[in-house]
Design an enzyme around this catalytic site. Structure first.
Site, PDB file in Angstrom:
ATOM      1  N   GLU A  58      32.112  45.669  44.661  1.00 40.61           N
ATOM      2  CA  GLU A  58      32.043  44.857  43.456  1.00 40.61           C
ATOM      3  C   GLU A  58      31.921  43.369  43.785  1.00 40.61           C
ATOM      4  O   GLU A  58      31.219  42.620  43.093  1.00 40.61           O
ATOM      5  CB  GLU A  58      33.289  45.102  42.588  1.00 40.61           C
ATOM      6  N   HIS A  61      28.298  42.501  44.448  1.00 38.28           N
ATOM      7  CA  HIS A  61      27.549  42.287  43.204  1.00 38.28           C
ATOM      8  C   HIS A  61      27.805  40.877  42.665  1.00 38.28           C
ATOM      9  O   HIS A  61      26.872  40.141  42.322  1.00 38.28           O
ATOM     10  CB  HIS A  61      27.985  43.299  42.140  1.00 38.28           C
TER      11      HIS A  61
END
Length: 263
Positions: A58, A61
């Site tokens: 995450e 990203h």
């Protein structure tokens, strides 16, 4: 008004540091066989390392989105590696861990909100989506380094088996995430290059994409082909046996028979 991330926005969260500490200590326990139950130590090591990889997924990203123009990721806490800051901790952390416990498969996460309107350029949008699963690929390479470097001499067997199983999770997560299915990162990679009409037609399917993938995996032929592909990738990385790692991980079934497990 959203401002650029501050130093506080980039400070690594104590929650993540705590998870990383559990990974280090449990990894040491597996290596030294400090715990009375090697399987329990493997369980803690693999689970915490898996959560670390999900946080890095995450973060990748968010970090890529930041460089692409979305400065809002700092205020949302995505740059701190704190899993509690995700929009859906259930999807990004809890469910992936449950799936590992139940069946030993790396469930794709995906719960950082990116303000795509701030990002200009199709390549940037594609790279933001690709950054997460590429992190899983890198994690798999690190886990399997002792195997493909031929550096397994002197490494305790349970630790190698744990690394092999952890590599399986990373490979399955990377493959599943890269599928061009709405709702998964693979579709996010190609979406900027599709026509507006196609994107509008496909958009309603996004919430069900992952469910569709797992429904297909329940079909014996499809599931068999998928794990054959995973096995082929792992063999290419030097990992011939990840199943013993799974047996160690499921310590509630009892540790594997030491007579058939190399020291």
């Amino acid at each position: 008004m959203t401002t650029a991330p501050t130093r506080r926005d980039r400070r690594i969260s104590p929650v993540f540091l705590g998870i990383a500490a559990v990974t280090a200590v449990s990894g040491w326990a597996v290596w030294t066989r400090f715990s009375a139950s090697t399987g329990f130590a493997v369980f803690l090591f693999v689970t915490s390392a898996w959560v670390v990889s999900l946080c890095l997924h995450e973060y990748a990203h968010a970090r890529t989105a930041l460089h692409g123009g979305d400065i809002s990721v700092g205020a949302r806490g995505y740059l701190t590696l704190n899993p509690l800051k995700y929009t859906h901790p259930l999807l990004s952390i809890v469910l992936p861990v449950i799936f590992v416990v139940m069946g030993g498969i790396g469930l794709p996460g995906g719960a950082v909100y990116i303000e795509r309107g701030r990002v200009r350029g199709r390549w940037k949008h594609s790279l933001i989506s690709a950054a997460g699963p590429l992190t899983n690929v890198l994690f798999a390479l690190v886990c399997t380094a002792p195997f493909w470097l031929g550096a397994t001499d002197g490494v305790p067997g349970p630790f190698l088996y744990a690394l092999g199983f952890l590599a399986l999770l990373q490979v399955t997560a990377a493959i599943l995430n890269f599928l061009p299915v709405p709702g998964l990162d693979g579709y996010g990679v190609i979406e900027p290059w599709l026509s507006y009409k196609i994107r509008r037609q496909v958009e309603p399917l996004a919430p069900f994409g992952l469910l569709l993938v797992f429904a297909l995996l329940w079909i014996p032929e499809v599931g068999g082909a998928f794990f054959d592909a995973v096995d082929a990738v792992l063999r290419g990385l030097g990992v011939d046996d990840w199943r013993t790692g799974l047996e160690y991980y499921r310590f509630w079934d009892g540790d594997p028979d030491p007579a058939r497990v190399s020291p």
